[in-house]
Each structure stands twice: as C-alpha cells, then as structure tokens.
Design a protein around this motif. Sequence first.
Motif, PDB file in Angstrom:
ATOM      1  N   THR A  26       0.814  -1.212   0.000  1.00  0.00           N
ATOM      2  CA  THR A  26       0.000   0.000   0.000  1.00  0.00           C
ATOM      3  C   THR A  26       0.849   1.263   0.000  1.00  0.00           C
ATOM      4  OG1 THR A  26      -1.742  -1.175   1.195  1.00  0.00           O
ATOM      5  CG2 THR A  26      -1.838   1.229   1.217  1.00  0.00           C
ATOM      6  N   TRP A  64       4.842   0.796  -7.502  1.00  0.00           N
ATOM      7  CA  TRP A  64       3.812   0.170  -8.311  1.00  0.00           C
ATOM      8  C   TRP A  64       4.158   0.201  -9.798  1.00  0.00           C
ATOM      9  CZ3 TRP A  64      -1.661  -0.990  -6.885  1.00  0.00           C
ATOM     10  CH2 TRP A  64      -1.811  -1.167  -5.503  1.00  0.00           C
ATOM     11  N   LEU A 111       0.967   4.716  -4.893  1.00  0.00           N
ATOM     12  CA  LEU A 111      -0.362   5.281  -4.686  1.00  0.00           C
ATOM     13  C   LEU A 111      -0.323   6.653  -4.037  1.00  0.00           C
ATOM     14  CD1 LEU A 111      -2.284   2.122  -3.385  1.00  0.00           C
ATOM     15  CD2 LEU A 111      -2.143   2.990  -5.732  1.00  0.00           C
ATOM     16  N   GLU A 121      -7.919   4.633 -11.505  1.00  0.00           N
ATOM     17  CA  GLU A 121      -7.407   3.395 -10.917  1.00  0.00           C
ATOM     18  C   GLU A 121      -6.587   3.659  -9.658  1.00  0.00           C
ATOM     19  OE1 GLU A 121      -4.439   4.479 -14.217  1.00  0.00           O
ATOM     20  OE2 GLU A 121      -6.616   4.490 -13.891  1.00  0.00           O
ATOM     21  N   SER A 179      -7.756   2.458  -6.049  1.00  0.00           N
ATOM     22  CA  SER A 179      -6.769   1.544  -5.459  1.00  0.00           C
ATOM     23  C   SER A 179      -6.376   1.991  -4.061  1.00  0.00           C
ATOM     24  CB  SER A 179      -5.533   1.464  -6.349  1.00  0.00           C
ATOM     25  OG  SER A 179      -5.845   0.859  -7.589  1.00  0.00           O
ATOM     26  N   MET A 217      -7.008  -0.606  -1.042  1.00  0.00           N
ATOM     27  CA  MET A 217      -5.854  -1.110  -0.296  1.00  0.00           C
ATOM     28  C   MET A 217      -5.969  -0.760   1.185  1.00  0.00           C
ATOM     29  SD  MET A 217      -4.052  -2.907  -2.310  1.00  0.00           S
ATOM     30  CE  MET A 217      -2.665  -3.188  -1.211  1.00  0.00           C
ATOM     31  N   THR A 247      -7.299  -6.770  -2.175  1.00  0.00           N
ATOM     32  CA  THR A 247      -5.896  -6.549  -2.547  1.00  0.00           C
ATOM     33  C   THR A 247      -5.650  -6.902  -4.008  1.00  0.00           C
ATOM     34  OG1 THR A 247      -5.114  -6.976  -0.297  1.00  0.00           O
ATOM     35  CG2 THR A 247      -3.503  -7.197  -2.049  1.00  0.00           C
ATOM     36  N   PRO A 263      -7.264  -4.053  -6.941  1.00  0.00           N
ATOM     37  CA  PRO A 263      -6.539  -2.847  -7.352  1.00  0.00           C
ATOM     38  C   PRO A 263      -5.192  -3.137  -8.001  1.00  0.00           C
ATOM     39  CG  PRO A 263      -6.496  -3.078  -4.974  1.00  0.00           C
ATOM     40  CD  PRO A 263      -7.464  -4.092  -5.482  1.00  0.00           C
ATOM     41  N   TRP A 308      -5.849  -4.272 -11.486  1.00  0.00           N
ATOM     42  CA  TRP A 308      -6.361  -3.166 -12.299  1.00  0.00           C
ATOM     43  C   TRP A 308      -5.227  -2.254 -12.755  1.00  0.00           C
ATOM     44  CZ3 TRP A 308     -10.403   0.989 -10.372  1.00  0.00           C
ATOM     45  CH2 TRP A 308     -10.836   1.725 -11.474  1.00  0.00           C
ATOM     46  N   VAL A 309      -4.354  -1.883 -11.832  1.00  0.00           N
ATOM     47  CA  VAL A 309      -3.214  -1.048 -12.201  1.00  0.00           C
ATOM     48  C   VAL A 309      -2.301  -1.771 -13.183  1.00  0.00           C
ATOM     49  CG1 VAL A 309      -1.154   0.113 -11.302  1.00  0.00           C
ATOM     50  CG2 VAL A 309      -3.312   0.285 -10.056  1.00  0.00           C
ATOM     51  N   THR A 320       3.813  -4.486  -7.466  1.00  0.00           N
ATOM     52  CA  THR A 320       2.766  -5.226  -8.181  1.00  0.00           C
ATOM     53  C   THR A 320       2.839  -6.716  -7.860  1.00  0.00           C
ATOM     54  OG1 THR A 320       2.844  -3.612  -9.969  1.00  0.00           O
ATOM     55  CG2 THR A 320       1.796  -5.719 -10.446  1.00  0.00           C
TER      56      THR A 320
END
Length: 218
Positions: free
Chosen positions: A22, A27, A44, A70, A74, A78, A127, A130, A133-134, A160
């Motif tokens: 998180t 990411w 994020l 996103e 996210s 998260m 978890t 998101p 999706w990213v 990721t």
Amino acid sequence: AKAQGGGMLLALLGWISSCVTTFVPLWKNLNLDLNELEVWNMGLWQVCITQEEGVVECQAHGSFLALPPELRISRLLMCLSNGLGLLGCLLAALGLDGWRACEDKPGRKRRLLLGGGATLGMAGITTLVPVSWVAYNTVLDFWDETVPDIVPRWEFGEATFLGWFAGAFLAASGLLLACSARSTTTATPLAPACHRAPAARGLAGGHHLHPKNADLVI
C-alpha cells in the motif's frame, strides 16, 4: 491444528505484505532512454526519482481528485484491505483451538474462526483487484500504438508482484481457516450407560434379584 497454524501464518504474511504494498512507491517503474541513470518509481501516494548517486527524491501526488481513477480507487481498496486483514487476524486468533478465550463456548469459537476466515478472504479480494487493475492499465499503456515509440513507458514495479502474493496469501489463509472451522465438531458427548440410576438397574433385572421368593410362591 496444523491447518489453523498454517492459515494464521499465511494471514500474517499476507497482511504485512499488503500493508507494504500500500505505501511503497514501487507500483510502476520508468527508465528514461535519454538518461538511463535516472529511474522513476510511482506509488499510490507519491512519485520518487532515483539518481545515479543513489539519491532518492520523492514528491507526493498533488490532489486526490486529480489522480487517475485506478489510483484513486486503489488507494481506498488497499486501505480497506489492510483494515480487513487486521480484523480477520484478530477474529481468527480468538477462534483458534489453542486460545483460552471462549473455551467453554465451542460454538462461539467456531463462529469466530469462520468470521475471521471470511474477512481474510475479503481482504485478499480487495488486494488483488486494485493491483490487477493497475497492472492491466500498465499493459494497455505499454502496448498503446497511438503513442510514439520515443516516449518512455511505465512497466511493472516490485509492489505489483508483492501485492499479488499478498492477495493470494490472504485468500488462501481465509480458505484454510474456514475449512478448519467447518471440520471442528461441537457435539456434546453422550452420558455412558453405567451412569444410570441404581433403581433403574434393579427394575430392569428384578426377577434375578430375589430367587428365594420363588419357594414362598410354591
């Protein structure tokens, strides 16, 4: 007991990994072709630039509403996952067989274990969604043919993969704990036959207890 121990271990690993995912700015990664010694990392909450000398400069995202959809969603998912993971660990811990809490109420312990497993499963889903999706949007942007090849493109970051592992650990722990709760029997043991009252035994076999009375009848 082994299933419960393994489930709790996976739950703790998944929750810690989810919290790290998180907040770390890993990411997405971006390597500039013009300056290969400069690496951009996005998370994020902030964007960081790593220089050749190892100096890292980070800058927080300007506005929450200005973020891409996103990243906004996210963030929320998260944070929700971190809270659900902590709640699931606490509920499952209270329902473990080795925990003295509620020992005299096995039904309540079973419900706590089931609730903890379900909560951990929800934490795993919140978890995986998101992170996936990213990652999906990163793949779309990387292979976007409308963008010139000269333009640098974002790639997967370490967070990721850590997020995928965290979601899998949380979901697996929830399944293990829920299955261990379902296999726990809470039936009350039956009283042994030898605990019957002596009078009942005497009535059941009364014709064998007084053989001398047979002569009086004759």
